[in-house]
Scaffold this motif. Structure first.
Motif, PDB file in Angstrom:
ATOM      1  N   LEU A 113       1.764   2.646   5.177  1.00 61.26           N
ATOM      2  CA  LEU A 113       1.221   1.885   4.045  1.00 61.26           C
ATOM      3  C   LEU A 113       0.807   2.809   2.900  1.00 61.26           C
ATOM      4  CD1 LEU A 113      -0.994  -0.735   5.919  1.00 61.26           C
ATOM      5  CD2 LEU A 113       1.206  -1.130   4.813  1.00 61.26           C
ATOM      6  N   LEU A 114       0.245   3.960   3.247  1.00 53.60           N
ATOM      7  CA  LEU A 114      -0.156   4.915   2.214  1.00 53.60           C
ATOM      8  C   LEU A 114       1.048   5.472   1.469  1.00 53.60           C
ATOM      9  CD1 LEU A 114      -2.936   6.820   4.168  1.00 53.60           C
ATOM     10  CD2 LEU A 114      -3.278   5.411   2.136  1.00 53.60           C
ATOM     11  N   VAL A 115       2.122   5.755   2.199  1.00 56.23           N
ATOM     12  CA  VAL A 115       3.339   6.269   1.573  1.00 56.23           C
ATOM     13  C   VAL A 115       3.931   5.212   0.647  1.00 56.23           C
ATOM     14  CG1 VAL A 115       5.707   7.014   2.036  1.00 56.23           C
ATOM     15  CG2 VAL A 115       3.830   7.959   3.364  1.00 56.23           C
ATOM     16  N   GLN A 116       3.922   3.945   1.094  1.00 54.05           N
ATOM     17  CA  GLN A 116       4.415   2.856   0.246  1.00 54.05           C
ATOM     18  C   GLN A 116       3.565   2.711  -1.020  1.00 54.05           C
ATOM     19  OE1 GLN A 116       4.512  -0.676   2.608  1.00 54.05           O
ATOM     20  NE2 GLN A 116       6.372  -0.076   3.704  1.00 54.05           N
ATOM     21  N   ALA A 117       2.284   3.015  -0.896  1.00 54.30           N
ATOM     22  CA  ALA A 117       1.381   2.910  -2.043  1.00 54.30           C
ATOM     23  C   ALA A 117       1.498   4.107  -2.985  1.00 54.30           C
ATOM     24  CB  ALA A 117      -0.058   2.774  -1.563  1.00 54.30           C
ATOM     25  N   GLY A 118       2.274   5.125  -2.603  1.00 56.68           N
ATOM     26  CA  GLY A 118       2.501   6.257  -3.495  1.00 56.68           C
ATOM     27  C   GLY A 118       1.807   7.548  -3.096  1.00 56.68           C
ATOM     28  N   TRP A 119       1.100   7.564  -1.976  1.00 55.86           N
ATOM     29  CA  TRP A 119       0.469   8.789  -1.503  1.00 55.86           C
ATOM     30  C   TRP A 119       1.519   9.711  -0.910  1.00 55.86           C
ATOM     31  CZ3 TRP A 119      -4.372  10.531  -2.110  1.00 55.86           C
ATOM     32  CH2 TRP A 119      -5.350   9.632  -2.491  1.00 55.86           C
ATOM     33  N   CYS A 120       1.385  10.996  -1.163  1.00 53.76           N
ATOM     34  CA  CYS A 120       2.243  11.998  -0.538  1.00 53.76           C
ATOM     35  C   CYS A 120       1.438  12.589   0.622  1.00 53.76           C
ATOM     36  CB  CYS A 120       2.621  13.083  -1.536  1.00 53.76           C
ATOM     37  SG  CYS A 120       3.755  14.305  -0.859  1.00 53.76           S
ATOM     38  N   VAL A 121       1.581  11.948   1.798  1.00 51.01           N
ATOM     39  CA  VAL A 121       0.742  12.303   2.931  1.00 51.01           C
ATOM     40  C   VAL A 121       1.561  12.156   4.210  1.00 51.01           C
ATOM     41  CG1 VAL A 121      -0.175   9.966   3.203  1.00 51.01           C
ATOM     42  CG2 VAL A 121      -1.526  11.880   3.972  1.00 51.01           C
ATOM     43  N   ASN A 122       1.270  12.983   5.212  1.00 50.96           N
ATOM     44  CA  ASN A 122       1.971  12.850   6.483  1.00 50.96           C
ATOM     45  C   ASN A 122       1.010  12.355   7.558  1.00 50.96           C
ATOM     46  OD1 ASN A 122       0.482  15.079   7.246  1.00 50.96           O
ATOM     47  ND2 ASN A 122       2.196  16.499   7.176  1.00 50.96           N
ATOM     48  N   HIS A 123       1.552  11.988   8.709  1.00 54.62           N
ATOM     49  CA  HIS A 123       0.745  11.371   9.760  1.00 54.62           C
ATOM     50  C   HIS A 123      -0.287  12.324  10.347  1.00 54.62           C
ATOM     51  CE1 HIS A 123       2.551  13.243  13.386  1.00 54.62           C
ATOM     52  NE2 HIS A 123       3.584  13.392  12.581  1.00 54.62           N
ATOM     53  N   LYS A 124      -0.027  13.633  10.288  1.00 53.83           N
ATOM     54  CA  LYS A 124      -0.988  14.584  10.850  1.00 53.83           C
ATOM     55  C   LYS A 124      -2.273  14.623  10.031  1.00 53.83           C
ATOM     56  CE  LYS A 124       2.275  17.579  10.693  1.00 53.83           C
ATOM     57  NZ  LYS A 124       3.058  18.818  10.703  1.00 53.83           N
ATOM     58  N   ARG A 125      -2.134  14.570   8.720  1.00 54.00           N
ATOM     59  CA  ARG A 125      -3.321  14.572   7.866  1.00 54.00           C
ATOM     60  C   ARG A 125      -4.101  13.268   8.018  1.00 54.00           C
ATOM     61  NH1 ARG A 125      -3.323  14.941   1.301  1.00 54.00           N
ATOM     62  NH2 ARG A 125      -5.567  15.130   1.043  1.00 54.00           N
TER      63      ARG A 125
END
Length: 94
Positions: free
Chosen positions: A59-71
């Motif tokens: 959901l965060l990636v869809q919202a535009g965040w550049c984040v991976n599951h580990k973080r």
């Protein structure tokens, strides 16, 4: 020690202090968007109670965040978030 400048290698100082030498080189830096990301993760976890950190990452990636599951998992555990368990129907019909 009048006027002498003593210099010791990091390895020797690390042994004396009981620290690994790599700890003397890198200064940990926190990201500036950490507070915003944490707030978004908490809000999404509240909104989608059954979702775990992996689905929240999507959901965060869809919202535009550049984040991976580990973080996201690290923040998830730090904030003490848990997904709600499904309730079993123990009664049955009858």
């Amino acid at each position: 020690m009048s006027g002498r400048n003593l210099a010791f290698p990091n390895a020797v100082l690390g042994l004396a202090l009981g620290q690994h030498r790599s700890t003397q080189r890198k200064i940990p830096v926190s990201r500036q968007d950490e507070a915003l990301l944490t707030a978004d993760i908490i809000e999404l976890a509240r909104q989608y109670g059954r979702y775990g950190y992996r689905q929240i990452t999507g959901l965060l990636v869809q919202a535009g965040w550049c984040v991976n599951h580990k973080r996201v998992e690290r923040i998830w555990r730090r904030e003490g978030l848990k997904s709600r368990k499904s309730r079993r129907n123990e009664g049955g019909s009858g």
